[in-house]
Motif scaffolding. Sequence first.
Motif, PDB file in Angstrom:
ATOM      1  N   LYS A  18       0.839  -1.197   0.000  1.00  0.00           N
ATOM      2  CA  LYS A  18       0.000   0.000   0.000  1.00  0.00           C
ATOM      3  C   LYS A  18       0.875   1.249   0.000  1.00  0.00           C
ATOM      4  N   ILE A  19       1.826   1.300   0.918  1.00  0.00           N
ATOM      5  CA  ILE A  19       2.843   2.357   0.908  1.00  0.00           C
ATOM      6  C   ILE A  19       4.117   1.688   0.407  1.00  0.00           C
ATOM      7  N   PRO A  20       4.612   2.105  -0.755  1.00  0.00           N
ATOM      8  CA  PRO A  20       5.789   1.456  -1.327  1.00  0.00           C
ATOM      9  C   PRO A  20       7.000   1.525  -0.396  1.00  0.00           C
ATOM     10  N   LEU A  21       7.850   0.535  -0.521  1.00  0.00           N
ATOM     11  CA  LEU A  21       9.081   0.515   0.265  1.00  0.00           C
ATOM     12  C   LEU A  21       9.889   1.781   0.022  1.00  0.00           C
ATOM     13  N   SER A  22       9.886   2.265  -1.217  1.00  0.00           N
ATOM     14  CA  SER A  22      10.650   3.468  -1.566  1.00  0.00           C
ATOM     15  C   SER A  22      10.122   4.727  -0.890  1.00  0.00           C
ATOM     16  N   LEU A  23       8.885   4.670  -0.385  1.00  0.00           N
ATOM     17  CA  LEU A  23       8.293   5.818   0.315  1.00  0.00           C
ATOM     18  C   LEU A  23       8.169   5.568   1.813  1.00  0.00           C
ATOM     19  N   GLY A  24       8.916   4.589   2.307  1.00  0.00           N
ATOM     20  CA  GLY A  24       8.920   4.324   3.741  1.00  0.00           C
ATOM     21  C   GLY A  24       8.008   3.201   4.180  1.00  0.00           C
ATOM     22  N   GLY A  25       7.381   2.517   3.236  1.00  0.00           N
ATOM     23  CA  GLY A  25       6.526   1.387   3.580  1.00  0.00           C
ATOM     24  C   GLY A  25       7.362   0.203   4.054  1.00  0.00           C
ATOM     25  N   ASN A  26       6.675  -0.844   4.479  1.00  0.00           N
ATOM     26  CA  ASN A  26       7.362  -2.030   4.985  1.00  0.00           C
ATOM     27  C   ASN A  26       6.618  -3.284   4.547  1.00  0.00           C
ATOM     28  N   ASP A  27       7.108  -4.428   4.980  1.00  0.00           N
ATOM     29  CA  ASP A  27       6.498  -5.700   4.618  1.00  0.00           C
ATOM     30  C   ASP A  27       5.500  -6.201   5.652  1.00  0.00           C
ATOM     31  N   ASN A  28       5.067  -5.328   6.556  1.00  0.00           N
ATOM     32  CA  ASN A  28       4.069  -5.719   7.546  1.00  0.00           C
ATOM     33  C   ASN A  28       2.751  -6.074   6.852  1.00  0.00           C
ATOM     34  N   PHE A  29       2.038  -7.021   7.421  1.00  0.00           N
ATOM     35  CA  PHE A  29       0.771  -7.481   6.864  1.00  0.00           C
ATOM     36  C   PHE A  29      -0.187  -6.326   6.607  1.00  0.00           C
ATOM     37  N   SER A  30      -0.214  -5.352   7.502  1.00  0.00           N
ATOM     38  CA  SER A  30      -1.141  -4.221   7.376  1.00  0.00           C
ATOM     39  C   SER A  30      -0.813  -3.325   6.183  1.00  0.00           C
TER      40      SER A  30
END
Length: 81
Positions: A18-30
Amino acid sequence: MKLQEIFLFANEVHCHHKIPLSLGGNDNFSNLCILHKEIHKLVHATRNETITTLKNILQLSTFEIDIVNKLRKMSNLELID
C-alpha cells in the motif's frame, strides 16, 4: 457498495505494498494487499495509453476506480478517472 469477490488462481495474484518501500513502507501485513495482476498493473501504470487499455479491459465501476485511486494516492501517483 461492495467489491466484487472472485476466486483468483495463483498465476493471477499479485501482492501490493500500500505504501511502497521506496516511500517508507514495509512488509508488515497491514501494508500489504492481494490484487488481481491486471488491477495491480493499473495501480502502478503511468502511461495514459496503458491506463486507457487496462480500464477498457477491466471495465471497473466508479467505486472500483475509487479504490484503485486510493492505492495510487498512497504511491504518490496521479489519480485516474
